[in-house]
Design a protein around this motif. Structure first.
Motif, short mmCIF file in Angstrom:
data_model
loop_
_atom_site.label_atom_id
_atom_site.label_comp_id
_atom_site.label_asym_id
_atom_site.label_seq_id
_atom_site.Cartn_x
_atom_site.Cartn_y
_atom_site.Cartn_z
N VAL A 126 0.84 -1.21 0.00
CA VAL A 126 0.00 0.00 0.00
C VAL A 126 0.87 1.26 0.00
N ILE A 127 1.92 1.27 0.81
CA ILE A 127 2.82 2.42 0.84
C ILE A 127 3.52 2.57 -0.51
N GLY A 128 3.93 1.46 -1.11
CA GLY A 128 4.54 1.51 -2.43
C GLY A 128 3.59 2.06 -3.47
N LEU A 129 2.35 1.68 -3.38
CA LEU A 129 1.35 2.18 -4.32
C LEU A 129 1.13 3.69 -4.14
N VAL A 130 1.10 4.14 -2.90
CA VAL A 130 0.95 5.57 -2.62
C VAL A 130 2.13 6.34 -3.20
N ILE A 131 3.34 5.82 -3.00
CA ILE A 131 4.53 6.49 -3.53
C ILE A 131 4.47 6.54 -5.05
N ALA A 132 4.08 5.44 -5.68
CA ALA A 132 4.02 5.39 -7.15
C ALA A 132 2.98 6.36 -7.70
N VAL A 133 1.83 6.42 -7.07
CA VAL A 133 0.77 7.32 -7.55
C VAL A 133 1.19 8.78 -7.35
N CYS A 152 3.38 1.10 -11.17
CA CYS A 152 2.78 1.14 -9.83
C CYS A 152 2.74 -0.24 -9.19
N VAL A 153 2.37 -1.23 -9.97
CA VAL A 153 2.29 -2.60 -9.43
C VAL A 153 3.68 -3.10 -9.06
N LEU A 154 4.67 -2.87 -9.91
CA LEU A 154 6.03 -3.31 -9.60
C LEU A 154 6.58 -2.63 -8.36
N LEU A 155 6.37 -1.33 -8.24
CA LEU A 155 6.84 -0.62 -7.06
C LEU A 155 6.12 -1.10 -5.80
N SER A 156 4.85 -1.41 -5.91
CA SER A 156 4.09 -1.94 -4.77
C SER A 156 4.65 -3.28 -4.33
N ILE A 157 4.93 -4.15 -5.28
CA ILE A 157 5.48 -5.47 -4.94
C ILE A 157 6.86 -5.34 -4.31
N ILE A 158 7.69 -4.47 -4.87
CA ILE A 158 9.03 -4.28 -4.32
C ILE A 158 8.96 -3.74 -2.89
N CYS A 159 8.11 -2.75 -2.64
CA CYS A 159 7.97 -2.20 -1.28
C CYS A 159 7.39 -3.24 -0.34
N GLY A 160 6.45 -4.05 -0.82
CA GLY A 160 5.90 -5.12 0.01
C GLY A 160 6.95 -6.13 0.40
#
Length: 87
Positions: free
Chosen positions: A30-37, A60-68
């Motif tokens: 979720v934090i990765g998604l917020v950062i990407a958006v 956005c999906v890749l950044l979310s997965i990486i942050c997760g």
């Protein structure tokens, strides 16, 4: 009769461990998604050029997965560090 030391320390069930890991990954995602958006919005606003929807979604999906995965491996302290870097 005193309980044995092995009876005092009962390990967590695998279900609780799995749920905890899923929660940690989800928080990071979720934090990765917020950062990407936020990055996508600022890029679009500042440069006046919008990225293609497919590229933005994949990014956005890749950044979310990486942050997760980072949160899963190193814990919630990583989220705090990522959010501090945004400011």
């Amino acid at each position: 009769m005193e309980p044995l030391s092995s009876e005092l320390k009962q390990p967590e069930s695998s279900l609780e461990t799995t749920i905890t890991l899923i929660k940690r990954f989800s928080a990071g995602a979720v934090i990765g998604l917020v950062i990407a958006v936020m990055h996508w919005y600022c890029y679009t606003t500042y440069f006046g050029y919008s990225l293609p929807l497919a590229r933005s979604t994949v990014g956005c999906v890749l950044l979310s997965i990486i942050c997760g995965l980072m949160t899963l491996k190193w814990g919630y302290k990583t989220l705090e560090t990522l959010l501090e870097k945004l400011s």
